[in-house]
Scaffold this motif. Structure first.
Motif, PDB file in Angstrom:
ATOM      1  N   LYS A 156       0.812  -1.219   0.000  1.00 56.65           N
ATOM      2  CA  LYS A 156       0.000   0.000   0.000  1.00 56.65           C
ATOM      3  C   LYS A 156       0.848   1.273   0.000  1.00 56.65           C
ATOM      4  O   LYS A 156       0.497   2.289   0.595  1.00 56.65           O
ATOM      5  CB  LYS A 156      -0.961   0.010   1.201  1.00 56.65           C
ATOM      6  N   GLY A 157       1.999   1.174  -0.666  1.00 58.39           N
ATOM      7  CA  GLY A 157       2.830   2.365  -0.827  1.00 58.39           C
ATOM      8  C   GLY A 157       3.569   2.811   0.414  1.00 58.39           C
ATOM      9  O   GLY A 157       4.070   3.938   0.465  1.00 58.39           O
ATOM     10  N   ARG A 158       3.679   1.956   1.425  1.00 58.37           N
ATOM     11  CA  ARG A 158       4.386   2.313   2.659  1.00 58.37           C
ATOM     12  C   ARG A 158       5.568   1.375   2.863  1.00 58.37           C
ATOM     13  O   ARG A 158       5.423   0.155   2.794  1.00 58.37           O
ATOM     14  CB  ARG A 158       3.452   2.243   3.874  1.00 58.37           C
ATOM     15  N   LEU A 159       6.715   1.973   3.149  1.00 60.03           N
ATOM     16  CA  LEU A 159       7.927   1.179   3.350  1.00 60.03           C
ATOM     17  C   LEU A 159       7.977   0.545   4.739  1.00 60.03           C
ATOM     18  O   LEU A 159       8.637  -0.484   4.921  1.00 60.03           O
ATOM     19  CB  LEU A 159       9.156   2.065   3.120  1.00 60.03           C
ATOM     20  N   GLU A 160       7.284   1.154   5.708  1.00 54.41           N
ATOM     21  CA  GLU A 160       7.285   0.597   7.071  1.00 54.41           C
ATOM     22  C   GLU A 160       6.839  -0.861   7.049  1.00 54.41           C
ATOM     23  O   GLU A 160       5.794  -1.202   6.505  1.00 54.41           O
ATOM     24  CB  GLU A 160       6.334   1.395   7.954  1.00 54.41           C
ATOM     25  N   GLY A 161       7.668  -1.718   7.627  1.00 54.87           N
ATOM     26  CA  GLY A 161       7.351  -3.140   7.680  1.00 54.87           C
ATOM     27  C   GLY A 161       8.032  -3.950   6.590  1.00 54.87           C
ATOM     28  O   GLY A 161       8.116  -5.176   6.686  1.00 54.87           O
ATOM     29  N   TYR A 162       8.557  -3.254   5.563  1.00 56.69           N
ATOM     30  CA  TYR A 162       9.098  -3.962   4.402  1.00 56.69           C
ATOM     31  C   TYR A 162      10.585  -3.682   4.164  1.00 56.69           C
ATOM     32  O   TYR A 162      11.155  -4.158   3.186  1.00 56.69           O
ATOM     33  CB  TYR A 162       8.281  -3.610   3.161  1.00 56.69           C
ATOM     34  N   ALA A 163      11.207  -2.916   5.054  1.00 59.14           N
ATOM     35  CA  ALA A 163      12.660  -2.712   5.004  1.00 59.14           C
ATOM     36  C   ALA A 163      13.276  -3.810   5.865  1.00 59.14           C
ATOM     37  O   ALA A 163      13.455  -3.657   7.074  1.00 59.14           O
ATOM     38  CB  ALA A 163      13.034  -1.323   5.518  1.00 59.14           C
ATOM     39  N   PHE A 164      13.565  -4.932   5.248  1.00 58.31           N
ATOM     40  CA  PHE A 164      13.856  -6.155   5.997  1.00 58.31           C
ATOM     41  C   PHE A 164      15.120  -6.020   6.852  1.00 58.31           C
ATOM     42  O   PHE A 164      16.181  -5.617   6.373  1.00 58.31           O
ATOM     43  CB  PHE A 164      14.009  -7.330   5.035  1.00 58.31           C
ATOM     44  N   PRO A 165      15.022  -6.374   8.144  1.00 64.06           N
ATOM     45  CA  PRO A 165      16.182  -6.288   9.036  1.00 64.06           C
ATOM     46  C   PRO A 165      17.162  -7.432   8.785  1.00 64.06           C
ATOM     47  O   PRO A 165      16.784  -8.608   8.803  1.00 64.06           O
ATOM     48  CB  PRO A 165      15.556  -6.389  10.428  1.00 64.06           C
ATOM     49  N   ALA A 166      18.418  -7.087   8.557  1.00 64.63           N
ATOM     50  CA  ALA A 166      19.457  -8.084   8.284  1.00 64.63           C
ATOM     51  C   ALA A 166      20.797  -7.365   8.284  1.00 64.63           C
ATOM     52  O   ALA A 166      20.886  -6.169   8.570  1.00 64.63           O
ATOM     53  CB  ALA A 166      19.205  -8.772   6.936  1.00 64.63           C
ATOM     54  N   THR A 167      21.860  -8.088   7.953  1.00 66.38           N
ATOM     55  CA  THR A 167      23.179  -7.495   7.801  1.00 66.38           C
ATOM     56  C   THR A 167      23.435  -7.258   6.319  1.00 66.38           C
ATOM     57  O   THR A 167      23.296  -8.173   5.505  1.00 66.38           O
ATOM     58  CB  THR A 167      24.264  -8.403   8.390  1.00 66.38           C
ATOM     59  N   TYR A 168      23.822  -6.044   5.985  1.00 64.75           N
ATOM     60  CA  TYR A 168      24.014  -5.663   4.588  1.00 64.75           C
ATOM     61  C   TYR A 168      25.440  -5.164   4.352  1.00 64.75           C
ATOM     62  O   TYR A 168      25.999  -4.440   5.187  1.00 64.75           O
ATOM     63  CB  TYR A 168      23.026  -4.562   4.190  1.00 64.75           C
ATOM     64  N   ASP A 169      25.999  -5.564   3.214  1.00 71.89           N
ATOM     65  CA  ASP A 169      27.295  -5.047   2.773  1.00 71.89           C
ATOM     66  C   ASP A 169      27.030  -3.870   1.841  1.00 71.89           C
ATOM     67  O   ASP A 169      26.457  -4.033   0.760  1.00 71.89           O
ATOM     68  CB  ASP A 169      28.091  -6.129   2.033  1.00 71.89           C
ATOM     69  N   ILE A 170      27.450  -2.700   2.253  1.00 71.51           N
ATOM     70  CA  ILE A 170      27.147  -1.470   1.526  1.00 71.51           C
ATOM     71  C   ILE A 170      28.429  -0.875   0.967  1.00 71.51           C
ATOM     72  O   ILE A 170      29.370  -0.583   1.726  1.00 71.51           O
ATOM     73  CB  ILE A 170      26.443  -0.460   2.452  1.00 71.51           C
ATOM     74  N   THR A 171      28.491  -0.708  -0.331  1.00 70.46           N
ATOM     75  CA  THR A 171      29.675  -0.157  -0.980  1.00 70.46           C
ATOM     76  C   THR A 171      29.571   1.361  -1.055  1.00 70.46           C
ATOM     77  O   THR A 171      28.470   1.923  -0.986  1.00 70.46           O
ATOM     78  CB  THR A 171      29.843  -0.721  -2.393  1.00 70.46           C
ATOM     79  N   PRO A 172      30.702   2.049  -1.199  1.00 66.09           N
ATOM     80  CA  PRO A 172      30.678   3.519  -1.242  1.00 66.09           C
ATOM     81  C   PRO A 172      29.819   4.093  -2.360  1.00 66.09           C
ATOM     82  O   PRO A 172      29.275   5.181  -2.217  1.00 66.09           O
ATOM     83  CB  PRO A 172      32.162   3.875  -1.451  1.00 66.09           C
ATOM     84  N   LYS A 173      29.691   3.381  -3.469  1.00 65.15           N
ATOM     85  CA  LYS A 173      28.945   3.916  -4.600  1.00 65.15           C
ATOM     86  C   LYS A 173      27.429   3.740  -4.488  1.00 65.15           C
ATOM     87  O   LYS A 173      26.669   4.302  -5.268  1.00 65.15           O
ATOM     88  CB  LYS A 173      29.431   3.269  -5.906  1.00 65.15           C
ATOM     89  N   MET A 174      26.992   2.957  -3.508  1.00 64.82           N
ATOM     90  CA  MET A 174      25.556   2.735  -3.350  1.00 64.82           C
ATOM     91  C   MET A 174      24.881   4.002  -2.832  1.00 64.82           C
ATOM     92  O   MET A 174      25.335   4.616  -1.874  1.00 64.82           O
ATOM     93  CB  MET A 174      25.289   1.568  -2.398  1.00 64.82           C
ATOM     94  N   THR A 175      23.778   4.374  -3.456  1.00 65.52           N
ATOM     95  CA  THR A 175      22.997   5.521  -3.001  1.00 65.52           C
ATOM     96  C   THR A 175      22.024   5.075  -1.915  1.00 65.52           C
ATOM     97  O   THR A 175      21.841   3.871  -1.668  1.00 65.52           O
ATOM     98  CB  THR A 175      22.216   6.138  -4.163  1.00 65.52           C
ATOM     99  N   ALA A 176      21.381   6.049  -1.291  1.00 65.69           N
ATOM    100  CA  ALA A 176      20.368   5.715  -0.281  1.00 65.69           C
ATOM    101  C   ALA A 176      19.266   4.868  -0.900  1.00 65.69           C
ATOM    102  O   ALA A 176      18.783   3.902  -0.290  1.00 65.69           O
ATOM    103  CB  ALA A 176      19.801   7.003   0.313  1.00 65.69           C
ATOM    104  N   ALA A 177      18.873   5.209  -2.133  1.00 64.98           N
ATOM    105  CA  ALA A 177      17.833   4.433  -2.821  1.00 64.98           C
ATOM    106  C   ALA A 177      18.312   3.012  -3.094  1.00 64.98           C
ATOM    107  O   ALA A 177      17.530   2.050  -2.984  1.00 64.98           O
ATOM    108  CB  ALA A 177      17.448   5.124  -4.127  1.00 64.98           C
ATOM    109  N   ASP A 178      19.591   2.845  -3.451  1.00 65.09           N
ATOM    110  CA  ASP A 178      20.144   1.509  -3.704  1.00 65.09           C
ATOM    111  C   ASP A 178      20.054   0.649  -2.442  1.00 65.09           C
ATOM    112  O   ASP A 178      19.708  -0.542  -2.498  1.00 65.09           O
ATOM    113  CB  ASP A 178      21.610   1.603  -4.149  1.00 65.09           C
TER     114      ASP A 178
END
Length: 378
Positions: free
Chosen positions: A194-216
């Motif tokens: 229903k167009g809401r991110l709450e509840g769907y930003a799955f909690p886990a461990t992520y490897d984030i590279t310098p080139k990744m944007t917030a949207a990425d």
């Protein structure tokens, strides 16, 4: 006698006249034969010599062509090289040559094959040097040397806290994450969210590279949720329970917020279902606090007067959506509630995370008194 003498002389004269000629002929033939043998020999030697020289130079040229050039040493300077998902060793070799890391793509493919790592190159960003030997370049493409931030997001964080954590851990502006979270179409959210991110930003461990944007980064979290939903069969299981996937995720978020430990989750889920099935109000403090953007395990009387749609003491049924981002255990509990007649639960000892369940109001009142006692002594 004259005849005999004459005959001898005649024969002798014939032998005498032929013998010298025969010997000279044989000598001449021998001379001619020697000359006739040496000439072809010389021709062959000259020919072979020419071929040998041509072969030597040809071999030298071919070796130069077949053996690609390579830099020597560890190189100098710094360049960041990105290996993209799905790239082969040949693709990486082309990138390294283009960025001036290695002299030749063929040199690198040979070096990585010799090291037995052609199939072990992993996506990510790597800090390299320019004009490195191919063998040295292979060593710096070890996955343990990737440039990335490893960020762990705990289960049960609200979206606002998730975005704050991401900004803090990555050094990216919080406003970038807040803005990206609103562009839900670009994040790959399922339609039932229903167009809401709450509840769907799955909690886990992520490897984030310098080139990744917030949207990425947020897209990666939604992708992880979609993978989990597929694994758990969320759509079909929700239908079997008589609910939509969004309702299941809402239940899972409440389970996550209200449970003191993993073992309690299926029981908490059962309480929620029992209340929904009997048309009781959920009366969950966690939903009230979420609607007020407050934190705590116990809502005050003033809090309970809130007219927020998340006030489940005032409104019947589920709130509009998830109140946090639940983990897989909470989702599993929402899909597989325990069997029982409980319609209440009380976290009687918050410090130790002890929750007790009741199926009658009398039991509930006793548990509530126990909670008040523990809170007062704490």
């Amino acid at each position: 006698m004259d005849f005999l003498v004459g005959a001898e002389d005649d024969d002798g004269s014939r032998r005498g006249s032929r013998a010298p000629s025969g010997r000279r002929g044989r000598r001449r033939r021998r001379r001619r034969n020697r000359g006739g043998f040496l000439a072809p020999m010389l021709a062959v030697i000259v020919l072979l010599g020419g071929i040998g020289a041509a072969g030597f130079y040809g071999y030298t040229w071919l070796r130069g062509v077949m053996t690609p050039e390579d830099y020597t040493g560890e190189g100098a300077g710094e360049v960041v090289v990105e290996i993209k998902d799905g790239q082969t060793a040949s693709d990486v070799a082309q990138t390294l040559e283009k960025q001036g890391v290695v002299k030749s793509a063929r040199t690198f493919t040979g070096a990585v094959a010799d090291a037995g790592k052609s199939s072990s190159l992993q996506p990510g960003e790597y800090r390299m040097r320019k004009q490195m030997s191919a063998a040295a370049a292979v060593k710096l493409l070890d996955p343990t040397l990737r440039l990335l931030e490893r960020v762990t997001l705990k289960e049960g964080l609200r979206l606002s806290d998730t975005l704050t954590t991401l900004a803090k851990e990555t050094g990216k502006p919080l406003k970038d994450f807040q803005q990206a979270s609103k562009n839900v179409k670009a994040l790959g959210l399922p339609g039932y969210a229903k167009g809401r991110l709450e509840g769907y930003a799955f909690p886990a461990t992520y490897d984030i590279t310098p080139k990744m944007t917030a949207a990425d980064i947020l897209t990666a979290m939604v992708d992880r949720f979609n993978q989990t939903a597929e694994k758990d069969g969320l759509k079909s299981a929700a239908k079997g329970l008589g609910h939509t996937p969004h309702e299941i995720m809402t239940i899972a978020s409440i389970v996550q917020a209200e449970s003191g430990n993993l073992q309690d989750m299926p029981k908490v889920a059962r309480v929620i279902y029992n209340r929904l099935d009997t048309n009781r109000k959920l009366e969950m403090d966690s939903t009230v606090m979420y609607g007020l953007n407050k934190y705590g395990i116990s809502a005050t009387n003033e809090d309970l007067q809130s007219k927020s749609p998340y006030n489940t003491y005032m409104h019947t049924g589920l709130p509009p959506g998830p109140i946090a981002n639940p983990g897989d255990h909470a989702i599993q509990a929402a899909l597989n509630p325990a069997k029982g007649a409980w319609v209440w639960f009380v976290t009687t000892d918050p410090k130790r995370g002890i929750t007790k369940f009741a199926s009658t109001e009398a039991e509930f009142l006793r548990l509530k008194a126990e909670f008040e006692k523990n809170r007062g002594s704490g």
